[in-house]
Design an enzyme around this catalytic site. Structure first.
Site, PDB file in Angstrom:
ATOM      1  N   SER A  21       0.865  -1.188   0.000  1.00 47.23           N
ATOM      2  CA  SER A  21       0.000   0.000   0.000  1.00 47.23           C
ATOM      3  C   SER A  21       0.897   1.232   0.000  1.00 47.23           C
ATOM      4  O   SER A  21       2.052   1.155  -0.432  1.00 47.23           O
ATOM      5  CB  SER A  21      -0.920  -0.041   1.229  1.00 47.23           C
ATOM      6  OG  SER A  21      -1.907   0.954   1.136  1.00 47.23           O
ATOM      7  N   ASN A  22       0.398   2.355   0.457  1.00 49.89           N
ATOM      8  CA  ASN A  22       1.203   3.581   0.514  1.00 49.89           C
ATOM      9  C   ASN A  22       0.767   4.419   1.709  1.00 49.89           C
ATOM     10  O   ASN A  22      -0.126   4.016   2.465  1.00 49.89           O
ATOM     11  CB  ASN A  22       1.099   4.348  -0.809  1.00 49.89           C
ATOM     12  CG  ASN A  22      -0.339   4.725  -1.125  1.00 49.89           C
ATOM     13  OD1 ASN A  22      -0.965   5.473  -0.384  1.00 49.89           O
ATOM     14  ND2 ASN A  22      -0.891   4.157  -2.196  1.00 49.89           N
TER      15      ASN A  22
END
Ligand code: C5P
Length: 211
Positions: A21-22
């Site tokens: 993810s981020n």
């Protein structure tokens, strides 16, 4: 206006417990939704996995992956006049997602990834007379790259920011952005709370709609 907003990260699983993810928290997208509601607009908010409360009055659709976000945008877009793509969509996803937790001893150290579709570009054929607004988070002076993205994605406006600047970018309460338009004009906004950035973006969208 009926405004569709995407917010937050997407999460791309490789097994039931792991994902890539981020650092997006969804704050900017949710602030945009609040600002749009306060200005009397209708809001559909497509949210990746975030821990924020739904702004009162917004219709919220929760998604996890980029592919789910794309499907939700496809479904919701026809009923909207404006699409603001604020989500930090993961660029890649694991090629396969194991139904069982991968065993540490059996992992090779190599993770095969495949690119996610660009949601904005994928739904461009559905644009009609809708306004499309994108965000560009860059590290370093963002404007040249943001101009390129605006053209590439067929946008009416792009909101660019340098996420390495103090008080801007991910997980902060404030942001410092530049609004860029296809005719080459730009508006540099000062560092301000994300909610106020949201108000400025919604006002700019309103001016594009009714110059
Ligand atoms: O990731 P990138 O810098 O290209 O993102 C710019 C804009 O494109 C943002 O508005 C983002 O929400 C959108 N985007 C998208 N689908 C992706 C990646 C980005 O719609 N897969």
């Amino acid at each position: 206006m009926k405004i569709l907003i995407t917010a937050g990260p997407t999460r791309e699983p490789l097994d039931p417990v792991r994902f890539i993810s981020n650092r997006s928290t969804g704050k900017m997208g949710f602030a945009l939704a609040s600002a749009a509601l306060a200005a009397g607009h209708e809001v559909t908010l497509i949210a990746g996995p975030v821990t924020l409360p739904t702004p009162e009055g917004a219709r919220r659709v929760d998604v996890v992956t980029a592919l789910e976000m794309l499907e939700a945008v496809r479904r919701e877009l026809p009923a909207c006049d404006v699409y603001i793509s604020c989500a930090a969509v993961a660029d890649w996803r694991p090629e396969t997602c194991s139904p069982e937790k991968l065993k540490k001893a059996r992992m090779t150290g190599v993770l095969r990834l495949v690119p996610n579709p660009d949601i904005l570009r994928t739904v461009l054929p559905l644009k009609g007379d809708r306004l499309f607004v994108g965000f560009a988070a860059e590290t370093g002076e963002p404007t040249a790259e943001a101009q390129r993205k605006m053209r590439d994605k067929g946008l009416d406006m792009i909101v660019a920011n340098d996420v390495t600047q103090p008080g801007a970018g991910f997980a902060t309460e404030t942001n410092r952005v530049t609004l860029l338009f296809p005719d080459g004009t730009r508006r540099d906004l000062p560092l301000m709370p994300k909610r106020e950035v949201g108000t400025a973006v919604i006002e700019a969208v309103g001016r594009l709609r009714r110059p």
